[in-house]
Motif scaffolding. Structure first.
Motif, PDB file in Angstrom:
ATOM      1  N   UNK A   5      -3.278  10.823 -13.022  1.00  0.00           N
ATOM      2  CA  UNK A   5      -2.448  11.701 -12.203  1.00  0.00           C
ATOM      3  C   UNK A   5      -2.937  11.785 -10.761  1.00  0.00           C
ATOM      4  N   UNK A   6      -4.237  11.849 -10.563  1.00  0.00           N
ATOM      5  CA  UNK A   6      -4.784  11.927  -9.210  1.00  0.00           C
ATOM      6  C   UNK A   6      -4.444  10.672  -8.419  1.00  0.00           C
ATOM      7  N   UNK A   7      -4.661   9.528  -9.015  1.00  0.00           N
ATOM      8  CA  UNK A   7      -4.347   8.258  -8.360  1.00  0.00           C
ATOM      9  C   UNK A   7      -2.844   8.130  -8.114  1.00  0.00           C
ATOM     10  N   UNK A   8      -2.042   8.620  -9.045  1.00  0.00           N
ATOM     11  CA  UNK A   8      -0.580   8.593  -8.891  1.00  0.00           C
ATOM     12  C   UNK A   8      -0.165   9.410  -7.670  1.00  0.00           C
ATOM     13  N   UNK A   9      -0.735  10.604  -7.529  1.00  0.00           N
ATOM     14  CA  UNK A   9      -0.406  11.447  -6.383  1.00  0.00           C
ATOM     15  C   UNK A   9      -0.873  10.825  -5.063  1.00  0.00           C
ATOM     16  N   UNK A  10      -2.050  10.228  -5.058  1.00  0.00           N
ATOM     17  CA  UNK A  10      -2.548   9.565  -3.853  1.00  0.00           C
ATOM     18  C   UNK A  10      -1.627   8.404  -3.475  1.00  0.00           C
ATOM     19  N   UNK A  11      -1.197   7.640  -4.462  1.00  0.00           N
ATOM     20  CA  UNK A  11      -0.302   6.517  -4.207  1.00  0.00           C
ATOM     21  C   UNK A  11       1.030   7.005  -3.646  1.00  0.00           C
ATOM     22  N   UNK A  12       1.567   8.053  -4.237  1.00  0.00           N
ATOM     23  CA  UNK A  12       2.817   8.634  -3.741  1.00  0.00           C
ATOM     24  C   UNK A  12       2.649   9.076  -2.284  1.00  0.00           C
ATOM     25  N   UNK A  13       1.505   9.664  -1.978  1.00  0.00           N
ATOM     26  CA  UNK A  13       1.226  10.111  -0.614  1.00  0.00           C
ATOM     27  C   UNK A  13       1.197   8.940   0.368  1.00  0.00           C
ATOM     28  N   UNK A  14       0.698   7.759  -0.066  1.00  0.00           N
ATOM     29  CA  UNK A  14       0.670   6.602   0.835  1.00  0.00           C
ATOM     30  C   UNK A  14       2.078   6.176   1.219  1.00  0.00           C
ATOM     31  N   UNK A  15       3.025   6.315   0.290  1.00  0.00           N
ATOM     32  CA  UNK A  15       4.412   5.967   0.617  1.00  0.00           C
ATOM     33  C   UNK A  15       5.022   6.988   1.572  1.00  0.00           C
ATOM     34  N   UNK A  16       4.688   8.280   1.389  1.00  0.00           N
ATOM     35  CA  UNK A  16       5.163   9.294   2.333  1.00  0.00           C
ATOM     36  C   UNK A  16       4.589   9.044   3.729  1.00  0.00           C
ATOM     37  N   UNK A  17       3.319   8.685   3.803  1.00  0.00           N
ATOM     38  CA  UNK A  17       2.706   8.375   5.103  1.00  0.00           C
ATOM     39  C   UNK A  17       3.380   7.183   5.769  1.00  0.00           C
ATOM     40  N   UNK A  18       3.645   6.140   4.998  1.00  0.00           N
ATOM     41  CA  UNK A  18       4.304   4.958   5.559  1.00  0.00           C
ATOM     42  C   UNK A  18       5.699   5.308   6.057  1.00  0.00           C
ATOM     43  N   UNK A  19       6.434   6.071   5.276  1.00  0.00           N
ATOM     44  CA  UNK A  19       7.783   6.464   5.686  1.00  0.00           C
ATOM     45  C   UNK A  19       7.733   7.294   6.962  1.00  0.00           C
ATOM     46  N   UNK A  20       6.835   8.267   7.010  1.00  0.00           N
ATOM     47  CA  UNK A  20       6.707   9.114   8.196  1.00  0.00           C
ATOM     48  C   UNK A  20       6.300   8.291   9.416  1.00  0.00           C
ATOM     49  N   UNK A  21       5.393   7.349   9.218  1.00  0.00           N
ATOM     50  CA  UNK A  21       4.936   6.507  10.334  1.00  0.00           C
ATOM     51  C   UNK A  21       6.087   5.705  10.931  1.00  0.00           C
ATOM     52  N   UNK A  22       6.823   4.999  10.088  1.00  0.00           N
ATOM     53  CA  UNK A  22       7.891   4.152  10.614  1.00  0.00           C
ATOM     54  C   UNK A  22       9.046   4.979  11.178  1.00  0.00           C
ATOM     55  N   UNK A  23       9.373   6.103  10.547  1.00  0.00           N
ATOM     56  CA  UNK A  23      10.420   6.967  11.094  1.00  0.00           C
ATOM     57  C   UNK A  23      10.018   7.540  12.448  1.00  0.00           C
ATOM     58  N   UNK A  24       8.749   7.928  12.582  1.00  0.00           N
ATOM     59  CA  UNK A  24       8.303   8.471  13.870  1.00  0.00           C
ATOM     60  C   UNK A  24       8.304   7.409  14.962  1.00  0.00           C
ATOM     61  N   UNK A  25       7.959   6.182  14.625  1.00  0.00           N
ATOM     62  CA  UNK A  25       7.983   5.111  15.623  1.00  0.00           C
ATOM     63  C   UNK A  25       9.404   4.846  16.113  1.00  0.00           C
ATOM     64  N   UNK A  26      10.385   4.976  15.213  1.00  0.00           N
ATOM     65  CA  UNK A  26      11.773   4.709  15.600  1.00  0.00           C
ATOM     66  C   UNK A  26      12.388   5.906  16.319  1.00  0.00           C
ATOM     67  N   UNK A  27      12.249   7.105  15.755  1.00  0.00           N
ATOM     68  CA  UNK A  27      13.025   8.244  16.243  1.00  0.00           C
ATOM     69  C   UNK A  27      12.265   9.193  17.182  1.00  0.00           C
TER      70      UNK A  27
END
Length: 103
Positions: free
Chosen positions: A37-59
């Motif tokens: 579960x801990x690793x699952x949550x960390x992995x999910x967080x990496x996708x949120x970080x990637x999404x936030x990063x690319x959205x912030x670069x664009x918008x």
């Protein structure tokens, strides 16, 4: 000069490369031990970080345009977040059933 043509120095390129390597290692480890579960949550967080990063670069910063090179990671992160949130429900149900079996 267009704001979309910023130069990337070597340090920025290497930092982004290390981040990409680190996130891929985390994601592979999660694939091997999907019930952690801990690793699952960390992995999910990496996708949120990637999404936030690319959205912030664009918008927000306007340093990237919505080309296929930016749309691809946005789609991967979005679909991965959706899939992992669905999978998280099953992970929680499995944890509850394991606890009931122990009691």
């Amino acid at each position: 000069c267009s704001p979309l043509l910023y130069a990337v120095n070597g340090l920025q390129a290497r930092t982004f490369g290390v981040w990409t390597l680190l996130s891929s290692v985390i994601r592979c480890l999660c694939a091997v031990d999907i019930r952690n579960r801990t690793l699952y949550h960390i992995t999910l967080f990496t996708f949120f970080l990637a999404l936030a990063h690319f959205l912030s670069e664009v918008f927000i910063y306007h340093t990237a345009a919505l080309t296929i090179g930016v749309m691809a990671p946005l789609m991967v992160a979005s679909f991965s977040i959706m899939g992992m949130l669905i999978g998280l429900q099953y992970l929680e149900v499995e944890a509850l059933s394991q606890n009931k079996k122990k009691n």
